[in-house]
Design a protein around this motif. Structure first.
Motif, PDB file in Angstrom:
ATOM      1  N   LEU A 169      52.107  31.000  44.177  1.00 38.76           N
ATOM      2  CA  LEU A 169      51.220  31.928  43.393  1.00 38.76           C
ATOM      3  C   LEU A 169      49.939  32.067  43.966  1.00 38.76           C
ATOM      4  O   LEU A 169      49.455  33.261  43.909  1.00 38.76           O
ATOM      5  CB  LEU A 169      50.827  31.337  41.909  1.00 38.76           C
ATOM      6  CG  LEU A 169      51.897  31.077  40.829  1.00 38.76           C
ATOM      7  CD1 LEU A 169      51.565  30.262  39.950  1.00 38.76           C
ATOM      8  CD2 LEU A 169      52.277  32.351  40.425  1.00 38.76           C
ATOM      9  N   ALA A 170      49.429  31.211  44.848  1.00 38.65           N
ATOM     10  CA  ALA A 170      48.195  31.339  45.570  1.00 38.65           C
ATOM     11  C   ALA A 170      48.199  32.398  46.800  1.00 38.65           C
ATOM     12  O   ALA A 170      47.367  33.056  46.958  1.00 38.65           O
ATOM     13  CB  ALA A 170      47.774  30.170  46.157  1.00 38.65           C
ATOM     14  N   ASP A 171      49.383  32.277  47.371  1.00 41.12           N
ATOM     15  CA  ASP A 171      49.542  33.416  48.276  1.00 41.12           C
ATOM     16  C   ASP A 171      49.824  34.844  47.947  1.00 41.12           C
ATOM     17  O   ASP A 171      49.313  35.665  48.614  1.00 41.12           O
ATOM     18  CB  ASP A 171      51.109  32.946  49.038  1.00 41.12           C
ATOM     19  CG  ASP A 171      50.862  31.725  50.136  1.00 41.12           C
ATOM     20  OD1 ASP A 171      49.767  31.371  50.367  1.00 41.12           O
ATOM     21  OD2 ASP A 171      51.874  31.432  50.547  1.00 41.12           O
ATOM     22  N   GLU A 172      50.223  34.934  46.634  1.00 47.27           N
ATOM     23  CA  GLU A 172      50.428  36.170  45.967  1.00 47.27           C
ATOM     24  C   GLU A 172      48.801  36.590  45.478  1.00 47.27           C
ATOM     25  O   GLU A 172      48.594  37.777  45.640  1.00 47.27           O
ATOM     26  CB  GLU A 172      51.439  36.184  44.980  1.00 47.27           C
ATOM     27  CG  GLU A 172      52.817  35.769  45.400  1.00 47.27           C
ATOM     28  CD  GLU A 172      53.665  35.601  44.232  1.00 47.27           C
ATOM     29  OE1 GLU A 172      53.316  35.591  43.261  1.00 47.27           O
ATOM     30  OE2 GLU A 172      54.700  35.255  44.636  1.00 47.27           O
ATOM     31  N   GLY A 173      48.203  35.665  44.848  1.00 46.05           N
ATOM     32  CA  GLY A 173      47.022  36.219  44.281  1.00 46.05           C
ATOM     33  C   GLY A 173      45.715  35.393  44.352  1.00 46.05           C
ATOM     34  O   GLY A 173      44.922  35.684  43.518  1.00 46.05           O
TER      35      GLY A 173
END
Length: 230
Positions: free
Chosen positions: A28-32
């Motif tokens: 999730l953090a890599d995406e957003g």
């Protein structure tokens, strides 16, 4: 009791463990970015209820700690570097590469020491490379000085990458767009040193700038490590 000391609950009814929770949070953090990470969103990605996750983590800050420690495994050198300079250089470059893969890491660098198993392994590897070169206080200041440099340089590089995405302008496009304003300001004669830098300075890419600055910091640290104890 830290999150690493606290035992995990049973996996039923939904197969769950901290490794899966951390992997989902990192995705999730890599995406957003970190703002995309919440217990609710991680639970949804794992098809679990948010309350189930609180059996494994107590706060979002604990989740961030686990995420950072997972990435510390990417930073840990595959083998012990041959000398202290190589150890600190390797640490700096591997941290930069990890931050480029996981930009959110830049937002969590430089805080309290990482106490997870991978973070402790990175610290042990780094300190072991400087063991015996000077008293422990000098060694600690050396490590802090180098880490302050690369953490700051990494944050600056990530900030520039984010600005490019937010504005839709590459560095070159931004320079062209800002050119008329800078030209007018420099023409006033009020900024002679800045004018010299703009007109005569050599522009380098982010990796070259990072490496050059790191070498200068290591040179400065070497002079301190070479001094006999007072």
């Amino acid at each position: 009791m830290t999150v690493w000391d606290r035992p995990e609950p049973p996996t039923r009814p939904v197969p769950l463990d901290r490794d899966r929770i951390v992997a989902a949070a990192i995705a999730l953090a890599d995406e957003g970015g970190l703002e995309a990470v919440s217990v609710r969103k991680v639970a949804a990605r794992l098809n679990a209820s948010p309350m189930r996750l609180y059996g494994y983590i107590s706060t979002k800050e604990e989740l961030f700690d686990l995420m950072v420690d997972e990435v510390q495994a990417e930073i840990l050198p595959e083998e012990q570097p041959g000398d202290w300079r190589e150890a600190l250089r390797t640490l700096a470059h591997r941290t930069r590469l990890a931050a480029l893969r996981h930009e959110w890491l830049a937002d969590l660098l430089g805080g309290r020491p990482a106490l997870g198993p991978n973070g402790l392994a990175v610290a042990e590897s780094t300190l072991a490379a400087l063991d015996g070169l000077a008293d422990i206080d000098t060694v600690m200041r050396a490590v802090e000085t180098v880490s302050a440099y690369y953490n700051g340089a990494i944050r600056r590089e990530i900030a520039n990458l984010r600005a490019e995405r937010a504005t839709g302008l590459s560095k070159r496009d931004w320079q062209r767009a800002s050119g008329p304003h800078i030209t007018r300001m420099l023409a006033t004669g009020r900024f002679p040193a800045l004018s010299k830098a703009v007109h005569d300075g050599t522009e380098v890419d982010a990796e070259t700038s990072f490496t050059t600055g790191l070498d200068w910091i290591l040179d400065a640290v070497a002079t301190r490590l070479a001094r006999p104890p007072a």
